[in-house]
Design an enzyme around this catalytic site. Structure first.
Site, mmCIF file in Angstrom:
data_model
loop_
_atom_site.group_PDB
_atom_site.id
_atom_site.type_symbol
_atom_site.label_atom_id
_atom_site.label_comp_id
_atom_site.label_asym_id
_atom_site.label_seq_id
_atom_site.Cartn_x
_atom_site.Cartn_y
_atom_site.Cartn_z
ATOM 1 N N SER A 214 -20.075 24.244 17.843
ATOM 2 C CA SER A 214 -20.570 24.550 16.507
ATOM 3 C C SER A 214 -21.431 25.800 16.426
ATOM 4 O O SER A 214 -21.514 26.419 15.373
ATOM 5 C CB SER A 214 -21.365 23.360 15.968
ATOM 6 O OG SER A 214 -22.485 23.076 16.782
ATOM 7 N N HIS A 242 -16.263 19.918 13.777
ATOM 8 C CA HIS A 242 -16.044 21.243 13.187
ATOM 9 C C HIS A 242 -14.580 21.658 13.266
ATOM 10 O O HIS A 242 -14.267 22.847 13.372
ATOM 11 C CB HIS A 242 -16.948 22.269 13.869
ATOM 12 C CG HIS A 242 -18.390 22.089 13.537
ATOM 13 N ND1 HIS A 242 -18.961 22.611 12.392
ATOM 14 C CD2 HIS A 242 -19.378 21.413 14.175
ATOM 15 C CE1 HIS A 242 -20.245 22.290 12.361
ATOM 16 N NE2 HIS A 242 -20.518 21.553 13.424
ATOM 17 N N LYS A 273 -18.689 16.659 6.832
ATOM 18 C CA LYS A 273 -18.417 18.094 6.763
ATOM 19 C C LYS A 273 -17.197 18.332 5.855
ATOM 20 O O LYS A 273 -17.324 18.317 4.656
ATOM 21 C CB LYS A 273 -18.250 18.659 8.168
ATOM 22 C CG LYS A 273 -19.559 18.608 8.961
ATOM 23 C CD LYS A 273 -19.431 19.171 10.350
ATOM 24 C CE LYS A 273 -20.789 19.291 11.039
ATOM 25 N NZ LYS A 273 -21.520 18.027 11.206
#
Length: 427
Positions: A214, A242, A273
């Protein structure tokens, strides 16, 4: 003598006995004062190092443009994990509203007592389908998913081999297990092989890596990792926080991007996310593992169930991605537009072809000052420094969203150039 008077006579001495003495109070206050002085010293050290993390106040919903307390007008947001722009997508928001009305605000329970609704099982089924795995278990966060996996799966006769730059939640989760712990150099296949040779006497071995790291936006060499794992009879785990939703032809993640979906054994990821951005994490993998996690994983057993509106929002986000890859595929051109323009301007951008675009600056104070100046130009970014990243590796981490327009990206680049020139970073 009345009963009331007797009670008062009995209670009066007891109250005196419970009252702390002057010396005890002095010791308590002295201990608190000493602790306060120690804490203030730590805080001053953070400030003087330029690594103080202030929290800006957002007064609007999450999106490519936000309102920030103390700033006038809309601010372009380039540091959210809102990769697909689904945090405020109307269908995602409506799903949460509907669930709030039909299933309530929360369960006031853990899953195994009275905290499992049809919504939870439906989302788990859809996530297993999305990742093409046998089963899924939900957690309050991916931090909890990482904290709850390793101590259940691995015992003292086993070994875990972890990339040295894995996320803090992976590191903490591994510390909780009793397996032999070996750390290999970042994305170094040769060092990983040496660690696999070193641990050949172990009953089970698990190679653990972030799919995407990340802070740098670099992608783990999963094909080579899987080759080694098969050669040395090890399993492979990846954290896909991610990557889920936007990497790979259908947005399934790093394993799809690199063609190893059928060779990665366990995947942990997040709902916080790309998949709506609210909260929650999960593990997908073999059904016996998921069944065992439901019986023994402490963060699952001792945390309240995810609230119904959060579950419904995530479910709708997953449904949108199962139906079409259009949103996820829009990320590639936007990401390359930003990276190429910034590189041409003279900035150093870490990673490659990922929407995480770290603008490398080195100095913590410089990263913080530049981020503040960017806000004055209408662009919200944050400086990252130690202990989030190694000392001397401070950066401003830019994150591209599918919701950004080309004009948004160009404005961000122009603001970086203006700010970079002010601070002598670019000519």
């Amino acid at each position: 003598m009345s009963l009331g008077r007797v009670a008062r006579r009995l209670v009066k001495p007891a109250r005196g006995a419970l009252r702390p003495s002057a010396s005890a109070l002095h010791r308590t206050y002295s201990a608190v004062a000493e602790a306060r002085a120690v804490l203030q010293g730590e805080l001053e050290g953070i400030r003087s190092a330029g690594t103080w993390k202030a929290e800006r106040i957002i007064t609007s919903k999450q999106g490519p443009r936000i309102n920030v307390d103390g700033s006038s007008g809309g601010i372009l947001n380039f540091c959210a994990n809102n990769y697909l722009g689904l945090s405020s997508h109307p269908e995602v928001v409506q799903a949460g509203i509907d669930a709030l009305k039909t299933h309530g605000a929360g369960l006031s329970s853990v899953r195994f007592i009275c905290g499992t609704q049809d919504l939870h099982k439906d989302l788990e089924q859809k996530l297993a389908e999305f990742h093409e795995r046998e089963d899924c278990i939900l957690y309050a966060s991916c931090f909890d998913a990482n904290a709850g996996l390793f101590e259940v799966l691995l015992g003292p006769d086993d070994a875990v081999l972890s990339d040295e730059l894995n996320h803090a939640s992976i590191i903490d989760g591994i510390r909780l297990c009793r397996a032999k712990r070996l750390r290999y150099k970042h994305m170094d296949i040769g060092d990983l092989e040496n660690k696999l040779k070193e641990s050949q006497s172990s009953r089970m071995r698990l190679v653990v890596t972030d799919g995407v790291f990340s802070m740098d936006g670099d992608v783990a060499p999963l094909s080579e990792i899987c080759d080694l794992a098969e050669q040395y009879s090890a399993m492979v785990f990846i954290d896909e926080c991610h990557a889920t939703g936007f990497l790979g032809p259908r947005g399934r993640g790093t394993d799809e991007l690199l063609g190893v979906m059928d060779r990665v054994d366990i995947v942990n990821s997040t709902l916080g996310k790309a998949l709506g951005g609210a909260a929650g994490g999960y593990t997908v993998g073999p059904k016996p593992l998921i069944d065992l996690l439901r019986q023994r994983s402490r963060p699952y057993l001792f945390s309240n169930s995810l609230p119904p509106p959060v579950v419904a929002c995530a479910t709708r986000a997953v449904e949108l991605l199962l139906a079409s890859n259009e949103i996820s595929q829009s990320m590639v051109a936007k990401t390359m537009r930003f990276r190429s323009k910034m590189t041409q301007a003279g900035f150093t951008i870490s990673g490659s072809a990922h929407p995480i675009c770290p603008v490398m600056l080195g100095d913590a104070r410089l990263a913080s000052l530049m981020a503040d100046d960017m806000l004055k130009l209408g662009v919200y970014v944050i400086g990252f420094s130690f202990p989030v990243v190694p000392k001397g590796k401070a950066r401003i981490r830019v994150q591209i969203s599918a919701a950004h327009t080309d004009e948004d990206i160009d404005h961000c680049v122009d603001s970086f150039i203006q700010t970079g020139r002010k601070h002598g970073v670019v000519p």
